[in-house]
Design an enzyme around this catalytic site. Structure first.
Site, PDB file in Angstrom:
ATOM      1  N   GLU A 283       4.067 -44.116  28.897  1.00 50.09           N
ATOM      2  CA  GLU A 283       5.062 -44.377  29.896  1.00 50.09           C
ATOM      3  C   GLU A 283       5.904 -45.329  30.061  1.00 50.09           C
ATOM      4  O   GLU A 283       5.647 -45.854  31.071  1.00 50.09           O
ATOM      5  CB  GLU A 283       4.708 -42.978  30.624  1.00 50.09           C
TER       6      GLU A 283
ATOM      7  N   GLU B 180       0.398 -33.097  37.127  1.00 50.50           N
ATOM      8  CA  GLU B 180       0.909 -34.476  37.136  1.00 50.50           C
ATOM      9  C   GLU B 180       0.912 -34.678  38.757  1.00 50.50           C
ATOM     10  O   GLU B 180       1.927 -34.103  38.946  1.00 50.50           O
ATOM     11  CB  GLU B 180       1.478 -35.258  36.002  1.00 50.50           C
TER      12      GLU B 180
HETATM   13 MN    MN Z   1       3.552 -39.865  34.292  1.00 46.32          MN
END
Ligand code: MN
Length: 294
Positions: free
Chosen positions: A245, A151
């Protein structure tokens, strides 16, 4: 029939700050009820996650899962200190084992270094340590259906992988085909010049996407250029997961929320938030498909 192949997910911290059986059940139930295909489970401390219980609940609700976490300064595989690198590798493999036992399709996050603000750039030796650790993690996952993801986060949360271009170079150095890029619009909004161009740079390496707003709250109420992101996803034919998210001070996991500087109350009704995001993602995906047909 759906107009797109992507599985749509929602992050665990939309629902609960921990993963006791009661929290896991209400999280999975909430994700299912608001129209999601999968839930992303936090493995910041893998020993706190009961894989068998989680798997049973996922089966009960016919839901899929992914997993994510970040390393700390004490478990930083991009450090020059062998003790920290060893501790980090141990955590990577312990978390991977829990994720595998849950039956996830994807494990990602800041697995390549510490999640947090550094006071200096990564050293060449530290980066080599990180690449070697990721090679061994990818080798552990080889032959499974589980992809390992990097990520990309902003400069205040990593000193190594902030952009898609940096991630492509890192993946070339690791040289394992089960390692993928995980883009997140919240971070892209800070680091990339153009969401569309960043998606094209990630290209065939893209394996996971977080959609989050510039302030981490309701999608479409901040500065993120979602149209550009979704046009990019359509252009490369991305069929992987897209996970919503969002964070608010209403739901806190101290070991993550405080590192991410979640101080503000961006929402209090997580059902309304999740339903809204599900509709937003659906509309963006449908628009991108239609735009390409014009
Ligand atoms: Mn994230």
């Amino acid at each position: 029939m759906s107009a797109y192949a992507n599985k749509i997910g929602v992050h665990g911290l939309v629902w609960a700050g921990g993963w006791s059986e009661a929290e896991a059940r209400s999280s999975i139930e909430g994700a299912k009820a608001t129209g999601y295909d999968l839930i992303e489970i936090l493995l910041m401390d893998p020993q706190k996650v009961d894989a068998q219980m989680t798997r049973r609940l996922l089966d009960e609700y016919e839901m899929q899962a992914t997993a994510s976490f970040g390393l700390s300064a004490q478990t930083d595989v991009s450090s020059e200190e062998p003790g920290r690198v060893r501790a980090g590798e141990r955590l990577l493999h312990d978390a991977y084992a829990v994720a595998r036992d849950i039956g996830v399709s994807y494990v990602g996050g800041v697995l390549y270094g510490a999640l947090g603000k550094y006071s200096a750039p990564v050293s060449a030796r530290g980066r080599d340590n990180s690449v070697a650790a990721l090679q061994r993690l990818c080798d552990a996952a080889a032959g499974s259906d589980i992809q390992i993801g990097l990520e990309l986060v902003n400069r205040y949360e990593s000193n190594m992988l902030n952009t898609a271009a940096q991630a492509v170079e890192y993946i070339d150095d690791v040289g394992r085909d089960n390692l993928v890029i995980h883009l997140d619009t919240y971070h892209m909004n800070i680091e990339e010049s153009d969401n569309y161009a960043a998606v094209l740079t990630a290209g065939e390496h893209l394996g996971y996407v977080h959609v989050g707003e510039s302030h981490r709250g309701y999608l479409g109420t901040g500065n993120v250029d979602f149209g550009s992101l979704f046009r990019g996803l359509a252009a490369i034919g991305y069929t992987g997961p897209i996970t919503f998210e969002s964070f608010s001070s209403r739901i806190i996991m101290p070991e993550l929320s405080y590192t991410l500087a979640i101080w503000r109350d961006l929402w209090d009704d997580n059902v309304d938030l999740a339903e809204h995001a599900r509709g937003f993602i659906d509309a963006q995906l449908r628009s991108a498909v239609r735009r390409r047909a014009l």
